[in-house]
Design a protein around this motif. Structure first.
Motif, mmCIF file in Angstrom:
data_model
loop_
_atom_site.group_PDB
_atom_site.id
_atom_site.type_symbol
_atom_site.label_atom_id
_atom_site.label_comp_id
_atom_site.label_asym_id
_atom_site.label_seq_id
_atom_site.Cartn_x
_atom_site.Cartn_y
_atom_site.Cartn_z
ATOM 1 N N THR A 56 71.900 -1.527 30.292
ATOM 2 C CA THR A 56 70.701 -0.737 30.004
ATOM 3 C C THR A 56 70.675 -0.248 28.565
ATOM 4 O O THR A 56 69.602 0.012 28.012
ATOM 5 C CB THR A 56 70.626 0.479 30.942
ATOM 6 N N ASP A 57 71.848 -0.125 27.937
ATOM 7 C CA ASP A 57 71.912 0.357 26.554
ATOM 8 C C ASP A 57 72.065 -0.777 25.554
ATOM 9 O O ASP A 57 72.398 -0.565 24.402
ATOM 10 C CB ASP A 57 73.056 1.362 26.393
ATOM 11 N N GLY A 58 71.806 -1.999 25.989
ATOM 12 C CA GLY A 58 71.902 -3.153 25.100
ATOM 13 C C GLY A 58 73.200 -3.905 25.274
ATOM 14 O O GLY A 58 74.228 -3.328 25.642
ATOM 15 N N GLY A 59 73.166 -5.173 25.019
ATOM 16 C CA GLY A 59 74.360 -5.985 25.166
ATOM 17 C C GLY A 59 74.588 -6.403 26.613
ATOM 18 O O GLY A 59 73.699 -6.313 27.469
ATOM 19 N N TYR A 60 75.824 -6.841 26.862
ATOM 20 C CA TYR A 60 76.150 -7.408 28.164
ATOM 21 C C TYR A 60 77.505 -6.901 28.655
ATOM 22 O O TYR A 60 78.381 -6.557 27.866
ATOM 23 C CB TYR A 60 76.211 -8.941 28.084
ATOM 24 N N LEU A 61 77.635 -6.898 29.963
ATOM 25 C CA LEU A 61 78.924 -6.690 30.618
ATOM 26 C C LEU A 61 79.373 -8.038 31.154
ATOM 27 O O LEU A 61 78.607 -8.713 31.854
ATOM 28 C CB LEU A 61 78.772 -5.676 31.747
ATOM 29 N N ALA A 62 80.580 -8.470 30.794
ATOM 30 C CA ALA A 62 81.041 -9.820 31.141
ATOM 31 C C ALA A 62 82.170 -9.773 32.162
ATOM 32 O O ALA A 62 83.092 -8.962 32.049
ATOM 33 C CB ALA A 62 81.523 -10.554 29.888
ATOM 34 N N SER A 63 82.071 -10.647 33.151
ATOM 35 C CA SER A 63 83.147 -10.864 34.121
ATOM 36 C C SER A 63 83.574 -12.321 34.020
ATOM 37 O O SER A 63 82.726 -13.220 34.092
ATOM 38 C CB SER A 63 82.676 -10.558 35.542
ATOM 39 N N ALA A 74 89.236 -11.220 34.217
ATOM 40 C CA ALA A 74 89.156 -10.235 33.135
ATOM 41 C C ALA A 74 87.689 -9.985 32.815
ATOM 42 O O ALA A 74 86.785 -10.569 33.419
ATOM 43 C CB ALA A 74 89.909 -10.728 31.895
ATOM 44 N N GLY A 75 87.465 -9.095 31.855
ATOM 45 C CA GLY A 75 86.083 -8.791 31.505
ATOM 46 C C GLY A 75 85.969 -8.116 30.161
ATOM 47 O O GLY A 75 86.959 -7.743 29.533
ATOM 48 N N VAL A 76 84.730 -7.980 29.727
ATOM 49 C CA VAL A 76 84.394 -7.257 28.500
ATOM 50 C C VAL A 76 83.367 -6.197 28.882
ATOM 51 O O VAL A 76 82.335 -6.518 29.495
ATOM 52 C CB VAL A 76 83.808 -8.192 27.419
ATOM 53 N N ASP A 77 83.637 -4.943 28.525
ATOM 54 C CA ASP A 77 82.774 -3.849 28.962
ATOM 55 C C ASP A 77 81.431 -3.839 28.250
ATOM 56 O O ASP A 77 80.412 -3.508 28.857
ATOM 57 C CB ASP A 77 83.472 -2.503 28.739
ATOM 58 N N GLN A 78 81.422 -4.157 26.974
ATOM 59 C CA GLN A 78 80.165 -4.098 26.236
ATOM 60 C C GLN A 78 80.154 -5.168 25.152
ATOM 61 O O GLN A 78 80.668 -4.983 24.056
ATOM 62 C CB GLN A 78 79.932 -2.717 25.626
ATOM 63 N N LEU A 79 79.538 -6.289 25.468
ATOM 64 C CA LEU A 79 79.412 -7.399 24.535
ATOM 65 C C LEU A 79 78.068 -7.259 23.820
ATOM 66 O O LEU A 79 77.010 -7.292 24.458
ATOM 67 C CB LEU A 79 79.467 -8.727 25.297
ATOM 68 N N PRO A 80 78.065 -7.081 22.496
ATOM 69 C CA PRO A 80 76.795 -6.898 21.785
ATOM 70 C C PRO A 80 75.895 -8.123 21.897
ATOM 71 O O PRO A 80 76.359 -9.252 22.057
ATOM 72 C CB PRO A 80 77.241 -6.685 20.332
ATOM 73 N N ASP A 81 74.593 -7.884 21.816
ATOM 74 C CA ASP A 81 73.635 -8.994 21.824
ATOM 75 C C ASP A 81 73.972 -10.020 20.742
ATOM 76 O O ASP A 81 73.849 -11.230 20.958
ATOM 77 C CB ASP A 81 72.215 -8.467 21.590
ATOM 78 N N SER A 82 74.409 -9.526 19.590
ATOM 79 C CA SER A 82 74.710 -10.409 18.466
ATOM 80 C C SER A 82 75.911 -11.316 18.731
ATOM 81 O O SER A 82 76.092 -12.327 18.053
ATOM 82 C CB SER A 82 74.967 -9.586 17.203
ATOM 83 N N ALA A 83 76.729 -10.948 19.720
ATOM 84 C CA ALA A 83 77.928 -11.731 20.022
ATOM 85 C C ALA A 83 77.721 -12.702 21.175
ATOM 86 O O ALA A 83 78.651 -13.436 21.537
ATOM 87 C CB ALA A 83 79.099 -10.796 20.341
ATOM 88 N N LEU A 84 76.535 -12.716 21.762
ATOM 89 C CA LEU A 84 76.309 -13.514 22.970
ATOM 90 C C LEU A 84 76.563 -15.002 22.731
ATOM 91 O O LEU A 84 77.340 -15.629 23.464
ATOM 92 C CB LEU A 84 74.887 -13.303 23.482
ATOM 93 N N ASP A 85 75.921 -15.586 21.735
ATOM 94 C CA ASP A 85 76.079 -17.020 21.501
ATOM 95 C C ASP A 85 77.533 -17.370 21.196
ATOM 96 O O ASP A 85 78.050 -18.398 21.663
ATOM 97 C CB ASP A 85 75.181 -17.469 20.357
ATOM 98 N N GLY A 86 78.188 -16.512 20.419
ATOM 99 C CA GLY A 86 79.593 -16.765 20.101
ATOM 100 C C GLY A 86 80.472 -16.697 21.332
ATOM 101 O O GLY A 86 81.410 -17.495 21.488
ATOM 102 N N PHE A 87 80.202 -15.744 22.225
ATOM 103 C CA PHE A 87 81.001 -15.624 23.451
ATOM 104 C C PHE A 87 80.807 -16.852 24.338
ATOM 105 O O PHE A 87 81.784 -17.367 24.910
ATOM 106 C CB PHE A 87 80.611 -14.360 24.216
#
Length: 324
Positions: free
Chosen positions: A263-270, A298-311
């Protein structure tokens, strides 16, 4: 109640089942500190300067090292049981630990070991919830459970785990503290299933949420993995971990990543990596701030929008480069 006693536990199936076993075997009055599955650094909630008596279950030691040192520096005690990363574990006369990061281990199984198997059905529930399906199934068979009984334990583990996923506690059907308190009234998981209204509440919520997956397709996939992008809706945040676990179980030779909009931007990754990957999910996720976990999950708690393509690119390179 000892005003300085605290039980801190992850709000998922493993954390709840670990504490339940421990407190049936070693009862004590304590303040309960827990939250959503990704709320890991729970020792930050303890009062500063207090000589706390803290039991910590199913929370990564490395993420809580500062909090542990703060308790010890104030004259307190810490008893730690976990199966996540503990590279920074240290010795101290008031720190005791039972930490095992091996594959096939979870915190509920470590507590089962600690209490001599007295409440093993709950350890089985915790193992099912932590996606250790083979381990849990073998233990259920050793206990003499038939297929329907084993399926009941597996579904309870799934529902307890499903309830813990969310960005905040408001996303959850039941706060993990409330769920633990309800569950702690029952020595047998079968009695909880048969008599606790909380079980029915979770089962109903899960079935309603599953409807959102009917038209879901991978955002990107190949022979080695699948990656999903879920919308920023409460049902999607609740189902993210369950979807990752179920897809990983269905396709044992595929790695899975599920990204949910925050909700605050970015992504939560599992992330779940296949057994035929020589490098773990934790290796991938630690490349990103707030990333951690275990080899298999594992996971990432807050992946920025700018990092999506790289992830996304990183995920597929990771699983291809380490595929056997």
């Amino acid at each position: 109640m000892n005003d300085h006693a605290y039980d801190l536990f992850n709000g998922d199936a493993d954390g709840i089942c670990a504490l339940h076993q421990l407190r049936m075997a070693e009862p004590r009055e304590a303040t309960l500190v827990t939250g959503v599955k990704r709320d890991i650094e729970l020792l930050r909630h303890l009062p500063a300067g207090e000589a706390a008596d803290a039991t910590v279950l199913d929370l990564c030691f490395d993420r809580n090292e500062t909090g542990v040192r703060r308790v010890l520096d104030a004259g307190g005690r810490v008893h730690y049981i976990d199966h996540h990363a503990a590279h920074n574990l240290f010795e101290h006369p008031r720190l005791t630990s039972l930490i095992d990061t091996s594959k096939g281990v979870c915190s509920a199984l470590l507590v089962d070991q600690h209490v001599g198997g007295r409440f093993r059905d709950w350890a089985i529930v915790g193992a099912f919830g932590d996606n250790l399906l083979g381990v849990a199934g073998a233990l259920a068979q050793q206990r003499g459970h038939d297929e329907p009984a084993t399926a009941c334990l597996g579904r309870l583990g799934l529902l307890l785990n499903y309830n813990a996923y969310g960005e905040t506690a408001e996303d959850l059907h039941l706060h993990p503290r409330v769920l633990y308190e309800a569950l702690h009234e029952f020595e047998s998981p079968f009695d909880f299933i048969d008599h606790a209204p909380e079980y029915g509440h979770l089962a109903e919520g899960y079935e309603l949420d599953r409807r959102g997956l009917a038209s879901l397709r991978p955002y990107r996939q190949d022979d080695t993995g699948e990656l999903y992008l879920l919308p920023g809706e409460p049902w999607a945040r609740r189902l993210a971990g369950t979807l990752a676990n179920q897809r990983a179980a269905l396709y044992a030779r595929k790695s899975i990543a599920v990204l949910t909009s925050r909700t605050d931007g970015g992504y939560l990754a599992s992330v779940r990596v296949a057994a035929n990957c020589t490098a773990g999910a934790d290796v991938l996720c630690r490349r990103y701030p707030g990333g951690n976990g275990r080899s298999a999950a594992a996971g990432v708690d807050q992946l920025p929008d700018s990092a999506l393509d790289g992830f996304i690119a990183d995920f597929f390179l990771h699983i291809k480069g380490d595929h056997k």
